[in-house]
Design an enzyme around this catalytic site. Structure first.
Site, mmCIF file in Angstrom:
data_model
loop_
_atom_site.group_PDB
_atom_site.id
_atom_site.type_symbol
_atom_site.label_atom_id
_atom_site.label_comp_id
_atom_site.label_asym_id
_atom_site.label_seq_id
_atom_site.Cartn_x
_atom_site.Cartn_y
_atom_site.Cartn_z
ATOM 1 N N GLY A 1 7.633 11.055 15.640
ATOM 2 C CA GLY A 1 8.832 10.217 15.644
ATOM 3 C C GLY A 1 9.539 10.131 14.306
ATOM 4 O O GLY A 1 9.369 10.977 13.417
ATOM 5 N N GLY B 1 12.379 4.434 20.224
ATOM 6 C CA GLY B 1 12.603 4.140 18.811
ATOM 7 C C GLY B 1 13.986 3.647 18.444
ATOM 8 O O GLY B 1 14.645 2.929 19.205
ATOM 9 N N HIS C 1 -15.332 -6.415 -9.764
ATOM 10 C CA HIS C 1 -14.634 -6.463 -11.056
ATOM 11 C C HIS C 1 -14.753 -5.104 -11.743
ATOM 12 O O HIS C 1 -15.816 -4.500 -11.680
ATOM 13 C CB HIS C 1 -15.249 -7.544 -11.929
ATOM 14 C CG HIS C 1 -14.630 -7.620 -13.287
ATOM 15 N ND1 HIS C 1 -13.387 -8.192 -13.497
ATOM 16 C CD2 HIS C 1 -15.061 -7.175 -14.501
ATOM 17 C CE1 HIS C 1 -13.096 -8.106 -14.798
ATOM 18 N NE2 HIS C 1 -14.092 -7.483 -15.419
#
Ligand code: FAD
Ligand code: NAD
Length: 472
Positions: free
Chosen positions: A41, A150, A451
């Site tokens: 698409g 769409g 971290h």
């Protein structure tokens, strides 16, 4: 009459092909009709994927020009090889479209190449005619039809898109050279993403926006910060202006703008003008009138909470039904719709769909904005943490932006999160999961974050919502 199917999906975009795969996984005999000659698409062919390929290439160019020196990396003159950049982008698109074709085969979904039209609506035995790329038409019977056709570019009255000097997003993805100057009409997602691509590659970009703000649906603080950052990068804005004419000529395009609230006209000129004022549903030639499917005022196909139109057995998903025009929203509707067709309870939490703008830094938002909470009269706590205080962002040299968490003042449930910053689109996904599970800001704050990570900014924002941020 050719084969009979349980479900024929018209449109092979992220909504359509995902719907067909999920339907096949659940034991339905499924087919996808696609007319553009490639699957995926708008998103894969002329949207998400090619734009992100160019955003990445132009980001690397920008980094080489502006960020390497601070890291002690000396480079000679950094040059652009636009044909190679474009060929890489086309290669990425091809990888994705062929990948989707493979996925359909793997899941035994029929790929009907051609233009699909509902030829006859008949309960339990609808007919879909497919006009092949060779002009021949075949008609198939199907229990269910899913319309996933769409959207298309919204035109601007008085401005003719020639895809050369005056382009839509599709033309902006294939410019043969870097324009010296570009006027972008619309400070929405496409305007800022494609404007960033060409600005980084050397264009002088001016964005003309009708409203007084950029990225209108996003959180106000995010919008303001992002405008400042983009201006610092060299993007110019004419906010509160409308374009009344764009006339291409030998020396570029003459653009006439007027203050939206009235006033004297001004002239701009640019090599290329990009029209990016939104997208509208696309249903041309799909036979919805023949089938008697109700179309709403703004052209979107109307559906109920099960994605069914007013015609039994005819469903619709994705951009064509409106809401957030996003690939992941279309995909999830494809899954939910297929599950409903298979007799299962398909469901989507529309409050937890993130929107991401892939500029650098990125912008990401999920759930309610502060403006929406104020308007709804909901009391909330705000926790905010800047990337300047995050160790990893400092190490990376990417400290623009912040993360902000909005939590219900009574229950502490996370109601929204808004981030401007490096990899904001990836960072927001932990908040999406948290919201899906109905988490509180304390739940995020008490989750041990590795971290040094950019994601600690989200954790600190969650801590800040409880007035106990540690690193600021
Ligand atoms: P579409 O992807 O539009 O697919 C519909 C398909 O149906 C098309 O291939 C069309 O050819 C076909 N079709 C139509 N009618 C027929 C017919 N009658 N017969 C056969 N085939 C037919 N979204 C994001 O989430 N992230 C992004 O980063 C992002 N970037 C974007 C960048 C750009 C430049 C653009 C334009 C859009 C972007 N989007 C992005 C939006 C995203 O592309 C859409 O939300 C998404 O593609 C919608 O999926 P869909 O399946 O509903 O429709
Ligand atoms: P948009 O709705 O994001 O932005 C359009 C902008 O144009 C708005 O700010 C609007 O106020 C402005 N505008 C409207 N009319 C105007 C006029 N006459 N003059 C000046 N400004 C005007 O639309 P878009 O950027 O074209 O994108 C279309 C769709 O594609 C969006 O719904 C978006 O969700 C989707 N998309 C998503 C992504 C992503 O997820 N990263 C990327 C690209 C596109």
């Amino acid at each position: 009459m050719a084969d009979a199917f349980d479900v024929i999906v018209i449109g092979g975009g992220p909504g359509g092909y995902v719907c067909a795969i999920r339907a096949a996984q659940l034991g339905l005999k499924a087919a996808v009709v696609e007319s553009r000659g490639a699957l995926g698409g708008t998103c894969t062919n002329v949207g998400c994927i090619p734009s992100k390929a160019l955003l990445q290439s132009s980001h690397l160019f920008d980094e080489a020009n502006h960020a390497f020196a601070a890291h002690g990396i000396k480079v000679g003159k950094v040059e652009i090889d636009l044909p190679t950049m474009m060929a890489r982008k086309d290669g990425v698109v091809k990888q994705n479209t062929t990948g989707i074709e493979f996925l359909l085969k793997k899941n035994k979904v029929a790929y009907l190449k051609g233009y699909g039209r509902i030829a006859k609506a008949e309960r339990g035995a609808h007919q879909v005619a497919v006009k092949g790329l060779d002009g021949k038409e075949e008609t198939y019977t199907t229990k269910y039809v899913v319309i996933a056709t769409g959207s298309d570019v919204t035109p601007l009255p008085g401005v003719i898109i020639d895809e050369k000097q005056v382009v839509s997003s599709t033309g902006a993805l294939v410019l043969p050279k870097v324009p010296k100057s570009m006027v972008v009409i619309g400070a929405g997602v496409i305007g800022l993403e494609m404007g960033s691509v060409w600005r980084r590659l050397g264009s002088d970009v001016t964005v003309v926006e009708f409203l007084d703000v950029i990225l209108p649906p996003m959180d106000g603080e995010v919008r303001k910060q992002m405008q400042r950052i983009l201006e610092k990068q060299g993007m110019k804005f004419k906010l509160g202006y409308k374009v009344t004419a764009a006339k291409p000529g030998k020396d570029g395009v003459a653009v006439t703008i007027e203050p939206a609230k009235g006033g004297a006209a001004e002239q701009l000129s640019a090599d290329v003008v990009l029209v990016a004022i939104g997208r509208r549903p696309f249903i041309d030639g799909a036979g919805l009138d023949t089938a008697g499917v109700t179309i709403g005022k703004r052209g979107f196909v109307e559906v109920d909470h099960n994605y069914q139109t007013n015609v039994e057995g005819i469903f619709a998903i994705g951009d064509v039904i409106g809401g957030q025009m996003l690939a992941h929203k279309a995909e999830d509707e494809g899954v939910a719709c297929a599950e409903i067709l298979a007799g299962q309870p398909g469901h989507i939490n529309y409050d937890a769909i993130a929107g991401v703008v892939y500029t650098w830094p990125e912008v990401a938002g999920i759930g309610k904005t502060e403006e929406q909470l104020k308007e709804a009269g909901i009391a909330y706590n705000v926790g905010k943490f800047p990337f300047t205080a995050n160790g990893r962002a400092r190490a990376n040299g990417d400290t623009d932006g912040f993360a902000k968490i909005l939590a219900d003042a009574k229950t502490d449930r996370v109601l929204g999160c808004h981030i401007v910053g490096p990899a904001a689109g990836d960072l927001i996904m932990e908040v999406a999961v948290a919201m899906e599970f109905g988490a509180s800001s304390e739940d995020i704050a008490r989750t041990c974050h590795a971290h040094p990570q950019l994601g600690e900014t989200v954790k600190e924002a969650a801590l800040a919502a409880g007035k106990r941020a540690l690193h600021i």
